[in-house]
Motif scaffolding. Sequence first.
Motif, mmCIF file in Angstrom:
data_model
loop_
_atom_site.group_PDB
_atom_site.id
_atom_site.type_symbol
_atom_site.label_atom_id
_atom_site.label_comp_id
_atom_site.label_asym_id
_atom_site.label_seq_id
_atom_site.Cartn_x
_atom_site.Cartn_y
_atom_site.Cartn_z
ATOM 1 N N ASN A 106 0.717 -1.149 -0.051
ATOM 2 C CA ASN A 106 0.327 0.323 0.262
ATOM 3 C C ASN A 106 0.448 1.193 0.187
ATOM 4 O O ASN A 106 0.362 2.373 -0.792
ATOM 5 C CB ASN A 106 -1.098 -0.091 1.260
ATOM 6 C CG ASN A 106 -1.780 -1.055 1.299
ATOM 7 O OD1 ASN A 106 -2.909 -1.046 0.102
ATOM 8 N ND2 ASN A 106 -1.883 -2.020 0.978
ATOM 9 N N VAL A 107 2.161 1.291 0.354
ATOM 10 C CA VAL A 107 2.703 2.258 0.775
ATOM 11 C C VAL A 107 4.032 2.218 -0.525
ATOM 12 O O VAL A 107 3.465 3.635 -1.398
ATOM 13 C CB VAL A 107 3.885 2.535 2.328
ATOM 14 C CG1 VAL A 107 4.878 3.592 1.561
ATOM 15 C CG2 VAL A 107 3.071 2.559 2.803
ATOM 16 N N GLY A 108 3.985 1.402 -0.844
ATOM 17 C CA GLY A 108 5.089 1.164 -2.204
ATOM 18 C C GLY A 108 4.128 1.883 -3.707
ATOM 19 O O GLY A 108 4.634 1.794 -4.858
ATOM 20 N N LYS A 109 2.283 1.619 -2.931
ATOM 21 C CA LYS A 109 1.878 1.838 -4.639
ATOM 22 C C LYS A 109 1.495 3.628 -4.558
ATOM 23 O O LYS A 109 1.287 4.352 -5.457
ATOM 24 C CB LYS A 109 0.922 0.676 -4.888
ATOM 25 C CG LYS A 109 -0.673 1.166 -4.053
ATOM 26 C CD LYS A 109 -1.727 0.656 -3.923
ATOM 27 C CE LYS A 109 -2.471 0.725 -3.241
ATOM 28 N NZ LYS A 109 -3.799 0.454 -3.429
ATOM 29 N N GLN A 110 2.424 4.444 -3.907
ATOM 30 C CA GLN A 110 1.938 5.828 -3.732
ATOM 31 C C GLN A 110 2.437 6.462 -4.783
ATOM 32 O O GLN A 110 3.393 6.369 -4.243
ATOM 33 C CB GLN A 110 2.473 6.052 -2.135
ATOM 34 C CG GLN A 110 1.978 7.699 -2.119
ATOM 35 C CD GLN A 110 0.651 8.514 -2.307
ATOM 36 O OE1 GLN A 110 -0.100 8.102 -1.599
ATOM 37 N NE2 GLN A 110 0.555 9.175 -3.053
ATOM 38 N N ASN A 111 1.896 7.207 -5.378
ATOM 39 C CA ASN A 111 3.056 8.189 -6.082
ATOM 40 C C ASN A 111 3.696 8.849 -5.512
ATOM 41 O O ASN A 111 3.744 9.398 -4.425
ATOM 42 C CB ASN A 111 1.961 9.379 -6.737
ATOM 43 C CG ASN A 111 1.226 8.441 -8.464
ATOM 44 O OD1 ASN A 111 1.633 7.962 -8.453
ATOM 45 N ND2 ASN A 111 0.164 8.739 -9.307
ATOM 46 N N GLY A 112 5.261 8.950 -5.484
ATOM 47 C CA GLY A 112 6.708 9.854 -4.785
ATOM 48 C C GLY A 112 6.971 8.889 -3.657
ATOM 49 O O GLY A 112 8.140 9.151 -3.605
ATOM 50 N N VAL A 113 6.565 7.973 -4.239
ATOM 51 C CA VAL A 113 7.056 5.824 -3.414
ATOM 52 C C VAL A 113 8.204 5.340 -3.935
ATOM 53 O O VAL A 113 7.515 5.182 -4.932
ATOM 54 C CB VAL A 113 6.048 5.567 -2.173
ATOM 55 C CG1 VAL A 113 7.161 4.619 -1.029
ATOM 56 C CG2 VAL A 113 5.701 6.561 -1.043
ATOM 57 N N GLU A 114 9.512 5.805 -3.901
ATOM 58 C CA GLU A 114 10.384 4.692 -4.111
ATOM 59 C C GLU A 114 10.671 3.526 -4.259
ATOM 60 O O GLU A 114 10.689 2.587 -4.815
ATOM 61 C CB GLU A 114 11.626 5.425 -4.337
ATOM 62 C CG GLU A 114 12.561 4.923 -5.659
ATOM 63 C CD GLU A 114 12.644 5.340 -7.123
ATOM 64 O OE1 GLU A 114 13.199 4.446 -8.135
ATOM 65 O OE2 GLU A 114 11.574 5.909 -7.615
ATOM 66 N N ASN A 115 10.388 3.305 -2.569
ATOM 67 C CA ASN A 115 10.876 1.982 -2.021
ATOM 68 C C ASN A 115 10.602 1.430 -0.545
ATOM 69 O O ASN A 115 10.248 2.703 0.237
ATOM 70 C CB ASN A 115 12.507 1.582 -2.256
ATOM 71 C CG ASN A 115 12.888 0.395 -2.113
ATOM 72 O OD1 ASN A 115 12.595 -0.953 -2.855
ATOM 73 N ND2 ASN A 115 13.728 0.072 -1.009
#
Lengths: 68, 68
Positions: free
Chosen positions: B23-32
């Motif tokens: 869920n965090v990983g699919k957020q725009n702006g989150v690389e890793n």
Amino acid sequence: MEKITLTVQGMSCGHCVSAIEGNVGKQNGVENVTVHLSEGKVDIDFDPAVVSLDKIKEIIDEQGYDVE
Amino acid sequence: MEKITLTVQGMSCGHCVSAIEGNVGKQNGVENVTVHLSEGKVDIDFDPAVVSLDKIKEIIDEQGYDVE
């Protein structure tokens, strides 16, 4: 219909409840599944003419939990 | 890109790792995103020009975990 309570190690959160209730519950011959997280117990109502207890234990094992 | 490590309470199993990393990983702006289960830590690389730290914390909170 037969009722059994299994002791299962490794269930730790709501996702674990869903994994076990969902996967055991969709097995033919399983009428009802209830996980008691804090006790590490799983209550199952099933028809032994349709599904064996070994098959039910195998489904839980495949989800990554140890059935005693 | 900014790197941060959050302390998160309540992560207990592989499903929790998947819920947070997914869920965090699919957020725009989150690389890793990397969850360290035994330490209760989450490493995140993100672009603060695209997503705020508050938004990231909100996503984790919505999954049912407490971010310190």
